[in-house]
Design an enzyme around this catalytic site. Structure first.
Site, PDB file in Angstrom:
ATOM      1  N   LYS A   1       4.456 -11.357   3.593  1.00 56.81           N
ATOM      2  CA  LYS A   1       3.026 -11.530   3.321  1.00 56.81           C
ATOM      3  C   LYS A   1       2.830 -11.617   1.824  1.00 56.81           C
ATOM      4  CE  LYS A   1      -0.171  -8.091   3.564  1.00 56.81           C
ATOM      5  NZ  LYS A   1      -0.681  -8.142   2.172  1.00 56.81           N
TER       6      LYS A   1
ATOM      7  N   GLU B   1      -9.368  -9.768   3.957  1.00 61.88           N
ATOM      8  CA  GLU B   1      -9.703  -8.388   3.555  1.00 61.88           C
ATOM      9  C   GLU B   1     -11.034  -8.363   2.790  1.00 61.88           C
ATOM     10  OE1 GLU B   1      -6.609  -6.049   1.732  1.00 61.88           O
ATOM     11  OE2 GLU B   1      -8.012  -4.453   1.186  1.00 61.88           O
TER      12      GLU B   1
ATOM     13  N   SER C   1       0.834  -1.212   0.000  1.00 55.28           N
ATOM     14  CA  SER C   1       0.000   0.000   0.000  1.00 55.28           C
ATOM     15  C   SER C   1       0.864   1.256   0.000  1.00 55.28           C
ATOM     16  CB  SER C   1      -0.930   0.010   1.221  1.00 55.28           C
ATOM     17  OG  SER C   1      -0.190  -0.204   2.405  1.00 55.28           O
TER      18      SER C   1
ATOM     19  N   ASP D   1       5.696  -7.025   2.705  1.00 56.36           N
ATOM     20  CA  ASP D   1       4.758  -7.447   1.663  1.00 56.36           C
ATOM     21  C   ASP D   1       5.528  -7.822   0.404  1.00 56.36           C
ATOM     22  OD1 ASP D   1       2.096  -7.874   1.304  1.00 56.36           O
ATOM     23  OD2 ASP D   1       1.540  -5.759   1.174  1.00 56.36           O
TER      24      ASP D   1
HETATM   25  O1  KIV Z   1      -0.413  -3.374   1.743  1.00 54.75           O
HETATM   26  C1  KIV Z   1      -1.144  -3.290   2.718  1.00 54.75           C
HETATM   27  O2  KIV Z   1      -1.203  -2.252   3.370  1.00 54.75           O
HETATM   28  C2  KIV Z   1      -1.954  -4.459   3.065  1.00 54.75           C
HETATM   29  C3  KIV Z   1      -2.911  -4.425   4.172  1.00 54.75           C
HETATM   30  C4  KIV Z   1      -3.393  -3.270   4.823  1.00 54.75           C
HETATM   31  C5  KIV Z   1      -3.475  -5.685   4.621  1.00 54.75           C
HETATM   32  O3  KIV Z   1      -1.821  -5.450   2.462  1.00 54.75           O
END
Ligand code: KIV
Length: 274
Positions: A118, A191, A50, A88
């Site tokens: 993640k 989500e 994000s 991420d």
């Molecule tokens: O990239 C992100 O911020 C996310 C979440 C908020 C779950 O994947």
């Protein structure tokens, strides 16, 4: 502010589900935010893709690169947080092949200082999760409204609705939850799914569920820090609660600075050297 003596680890996150204590998670992309959030006692800091939408001004999370996530991870891990640091995996850093996925997950730990990674996907990505977990890299899965699938979903839409257009969507989400759990994920982000489905998944799988737009019955919650602070102008989805208007605070401070410089009210003698 809260200070905790012990480092938050993957087993600790799993223990929190076992004892029924809610898990708290927020995104962070740099050192000062990591410090503040950590001092408040957050359990998980996610360096999310994000970053593309809230920091880089992109429309979607798709353009973020490995280099950028590694860079932001470094800034966050330099704060030496007690919170578990999760990195991420960017779009196409894990979908093209198992070896590439393992190598990229490893980079987030080796170069960025992440303690877990993640990635988005359920049944379709379980094989990849298993391979990464097999080299001892803890994986947090992410199912439901997966922003990297924005074009397949036709927008950022709630998934698995009873009244939805796709029959069997709820059952498929349950299968996704079982699949990532079976593959060895230590936790799963749910989500944009109906709260009763999130509750069912949370009750049925042994690993913690971390909700975002998935209602109150998940084992924990995650939100984007810029959204809860009111730092962006971007459209805030229904599930976001704005806890502050930091944009307003910044705008007021900057406007005051501009007018004081123009009027000569700043700097004064006390801000100057003799
Ligand atoms: O990239 C992100 O911020 C996310 C979440 C908020 C779950 O994947």
């Amino acid at each position: 502010m809260q200070t905790r003596a012990t480092k938050v680890t993957v087993p600790e996150i799993q223990r929190l589900k076992a004892v029924g204590q809610k898990i708290t998670a927020l995104t962070a992309y740099d050192y000062p935010f990591a410090r503040i959030l950590d001092e408040c006692g957050i359990d998980i800091l996610l360096v999310g893709d994000s970053v593309a939408t809230v920091v880089q001004g992109m429309e979607t999370t798709l353009p973020v690169t490995m280099e950028e996530i590694v860079y932001h991870l470094r800034l966050v891990s330099r704060a030496k947080p007690r919170a578990l640091v999760v990195g991420d995996m960017p779009f196409l850093s894990y979908q093209a092949g198992i070896c590439e996925a393992i190598a990229n997950a490893g980079r987030l730990l080796k170069e960025g200082g992440a303690e877990a990674v993640k990635l988005e996907g359920g049944v379709n990505i379980a094989r990849v999760i298993k391979a990464i977990v097999n080299v001892d890299i803890p994986v947090m899965a992410h199912i439901g409204l997966t922003p990297q699938s924005v074009h397949r979903m036709g927008g950022f839409k709630v998934q698995g609705k009873k009244s939805g257009r796709q029959p069997g969507a709820r059952e498929r989400l349950l299968e996704d939850a079982y699949a990532v759990c079976e593959a060895g994920a230590f936790a799963v982000v749910l989500e944009g799914i109906p709260m009763d489905l999130a509750q069912e998944i949370t009750e049925k799988i042994p690993i913690p569920t971390i909700g975002i737009g998935a209602g109150p019955y998940c084992d924990g919650q995650i939100l984007v820090i810029h959204d809860i602070l009111g730092l962006t102008e971007r459209f805030a989805p229904k599930f976001v609660k704005r806890y502050a208007d930091v944009r307003g605070v910044i705008a007021h401070a900057v406007s005051t600075y501009i007018s004081e410089v123009r009027s000569g009210a700043f700097p004064l003698d006390e801000h100057s050297f003799h």
